[in-house]
Scaffold this motif. Sequence first.
Motif, PDB file in Angstrom:
ATOM      1  N   GLU A 295       1.833  10.829   1.190  1.00 45.75           N
ATOM      2  CA  GLU A 295       1.211   9.779  -0.481  1.00 45.75           C
ATOM      3  C   GLU A 295       0.798   8.838   0.359  1.00 45.75           C
ATOM      4  OE1 GLU A 295       2.630  11.965  -5.095  1.00 45.75           O
ATOM      5  OE2 GLU A 295       3.495  10.653  -4.155  1.00 45.75           O
ATOM      6  N   ILE A 296       2.107   8.500   0.766  1.00 43.36           N
ATOM      7  CA  ILE A 296       1.922   7.103   1.389  1.00 43.36           C
ATOM      8  C   ILE A 296       0.682   6.911   2.739  1.00 43.36           C
ATOM      9  CG2 ILE A 296       2.331   4.978   3.079  1.00 43.36           C
ATOM     10  CD1 ILE A 296       5.303   5.717   1.267  1.00 43.36           C
ATOM     11  N   GLN A 297       0.793   8.145   2.941  1.00 43.00           N
ATOM     12  CA  GLN A 297      -0.176   8.156   4.380  1.00 43.00           C
ATOM     13  C   GLN A 297      -1.424   8.781   3.988  1.00 43.00           C
ATOM     14  OE1 GLN A 297       1.128  10.725   7.948  1.00 43.00           O
ATOM     15  NE2 GLN A 297       3.294   9.673   7.744  1.00 43.00           N
ATOM     16  N   ALA A 298      -2.075   8.977   2.711  1.00 44.42           N
ATOM     17  CA  ALA A 298      -3.048   9.889   1.936  1.00 44.42           C
ATOM     18  C   ALA A 298      -3.299   8.624   1.711  1.00 44.42           C
ATOM     19  CB  ALA A 298      -3.017  10.753   0.850  1.00 44.42           C
ATOM     20  N   GLY A 299      -2.812   7.579   1.573  1.00 46.63           N
ATOM     21  CA  GLY A 299      -3.889   6.008   0.991  1.00 46.63           C
ATOM     22  C   GLY A 299      -3.316   5.590  -0.467  1.00 46.63           C
ATOM     23  N   ARG A 300      -2.380   7.030  -1.562  1.00 45.03           N
ATOM     24  CA  ARG A 300      -2.367   6.488  -3.044  1.00 45.03           C
ATOM     25  C   ARG A 300      -1.711   5.065  -3.098  1.00 45.03           C
ATOM     26  NH1 ARG A 300      -1.820  11.811  -4.721  1.00 45.03           N
ATOM     27  NH2 ARG A 300      -3.497  13.291  -3.485  1.00 45.03           N
ATOM     28  N   ARG A 301      -1.595   4.290  -2.246  1.00 40.69           N
ATOM     29  CA  ARG A 301      -1.000   3.058  -2.319  1.00 40.69           C
ATOM     30  C   ARG A 301      -2.765   2.125  -3.418  1.00 40.69           C
ATOM     31  NH1 ARG A 301       3.988   0.512  -0.412  1.00 40.69           N
ATOM     32  NH2 ARG A 301       4.365   2.251   1.638  1.00 40.69           N
ATOM     33  N   ARG A 302      -3.780   2.956  -3.082  1.00 46.20           N
ATOM     34  CA  ARG A 302      -4.891   2.564  -3.343  1.00 46.20           C
ATOM     35  C   ARG A 302      -4.391   2.281  -4.747  1.00 46.20           C
ATOM     36  NH1 ARG A 302      -7.006   7.876  -2.565  1.00 46.20           N
ATOM     37  NH2 ARG A 302      -6.749   7.155  -0.621  1.00 46.20           N
ATOM     38  N   ASN A 303      -3.929   3.446  -5.402  1.00 46.71           N
ATOM     39  CA  ASN A 303      -4.331   3.571  -7.120  1.00 46.71           C
ATOM     40  C   ASN A 303      -2.948   2.188  -7.780  1.00 46.71           C
ATOM     41  OD1 ASN A 303      -5.047   5.384  -7.559  1.00 46.71           O
ATOM     42  ND2 ASN A 303      -3.570   6.710  -6.778  1.00 46.71           N
ATOM     43  N   PHE A 304      -2.629   1.320  -7.389  1.00 42.93           N
ATOM     44  CA  PHE A 304      -1.585   0.351  -7.252  1.00 42.93           C
ATOM     45  C   PHE A 304      -2.051  -0.936  -7.674  1.00 42.93           C
ATOM     46  CE2 PHE A 304       1.902   2.964  -7.233  1.00 42.93           C
ATOM     47  CZ  PHE A 304       2.957   2.479  -7.934  1.00 42.93           C
ATOM     48  N   ILE A 305      -3.257  -1.016  -6.242  1.00 47.28           N
ATOM     49  CA  ILE A 305      -4.098  -2.154  -5.926  1.00 47.28           C
ATOM     50  C   ILE A 305      -5.131  -2.017  -6.836  1.00 47.28           C
ATOM     51  CG2 ILE A 305      -5.761  -2.803  -4.171  1.00 47.28           C
ATOM     52  CD1 ILE A 305      -4.432  -1.503  -1.966  1.00 47.28           C
ATOM     53  N   ALA A 306      -5.481  -1.312  -7.402  1.00 48.97           N
ATOM     54  CA  ALA A 306      -6.111  -1.190  -8.632  1.00 48.97           C
ATOM     55  C   ALA A 306      -6.192  -2.057  -9.294  1.00 48.97           C
ATOM     56  CB  ALA A 306      -7.069   0.570  -8.214  1.00 48.97           C
TER      57      ALA A 306
END
Length: 422
Positions: A295-306
């Motif tokens: 999930e990290i490499q797929a960029g799912r951290r974007r949800n926390f940023i949003a």
Amino acid sequence: MTCRRAWIALLIFLAVIINYMDRIALSVAAKPIVAEFGFSPVEMGYLFSGFLWTYVVCLIPLGMLVEKIGAKRMVGGGIAVWSAATAATAAMGSFGSILGARLVMGASEATTFPACGRVIRDWFPERERGLVTTLFNGGSSAGPALGAIITAALVSSFDWRTAFLFLGAVGFVWLVAWLVWYGPPEKVRWLPAAEKAKILSERNGKGEDAAKQYPPPSSLGYLLAQRSIWGLVITQACLVYTAYLFLTWLPTYLQSTRELSTMNTGYLTAIPYLVTMIFGLVIARLSDRMLSSAEIQAGRRRNFIAAMAALSLLILLAPVVSGLWQLLVVLTLVLTGSTTGAGLNFTLASDLLRNPRDVSRVIAITAFGGNLFGLIAPIITGYVVSGTGGYTWAFRIAAALLLCGLVATLVMTRKPIKPEHA
């Protein structure tokens, strides 16, 4: 297993603290400076933003030099120059000379984020990067907090010139520690073998071959052609606008709307920043723990940023809350969203990159976008305050940008950034 790499996290955290202490000093000392020189709100807006003009111009060129010069010399040289410029501000006697010192300070501060972005990629396993990057970026909260208190105390006890001399000296103390202790994890002697092995095997994903040879860094043109890069840049720009609005105008806002003394302004400016740093670390730790490596490499951290951008929309409440402590709660939540979101956005950049040698360049590009909007935030706010006599429209502009950032991170950062050279 030891965790001596925490000392590297502490060093770069302190570097950003010093960076932001020097940035906020002018804002806290604004009242006696205005009294001495008679500067208008518009002139102060230009002085507040002046360091960002050269900062923005130098970010990408310096970011591209990190691979050639090395992080140690890049960061060390930068802090030496900006600390000297901060101390030199004490000797200035006009608008032009103060602006000149700020321009030099800004150019040299542009070394920090690109070089330290590479330091984090080199020194920390993949699932520690969110916490370490947010701690590093948390210096942008701790720095204004400490800077506000220290500058206010020195201005109240002595004068504004003494404050700048003291802050300049602090940077040179840090520089000695950096030159003595920092080096790549492969080379430093104080790092135990077991910890070194963990760092090298997990910094690019668990089980990654430490000896793997990565392709050359991607060109600037190639990186700018990637949709995800633009998502990172736009998101950073929208979050940092609010962060810099507060960094440059919060002390003046509290003084003008709540009739506070310089010392009380320093204390009350510090509270939101200190609490923000704590909240930010907790949120970053959650982002590391809740996401799998895939999930990290797929960029799912974007949800926390949003989510952080959405939290910052509470800025719309600032003009309507009546109590001082209610206002501080709102400001704390807004700062938590904007600064934590910006820190996690840097982590997302590292998550999406498949070539570690691109990290410094992409961090520089992302920081460029953020600081370009950070540059205009104090100027626009100066004109808005001068034209309307208040801060309501300044906060509404920030909210509109935060909404744009929320959409950008969710829509535009969905593809990993592959190397240009296979």
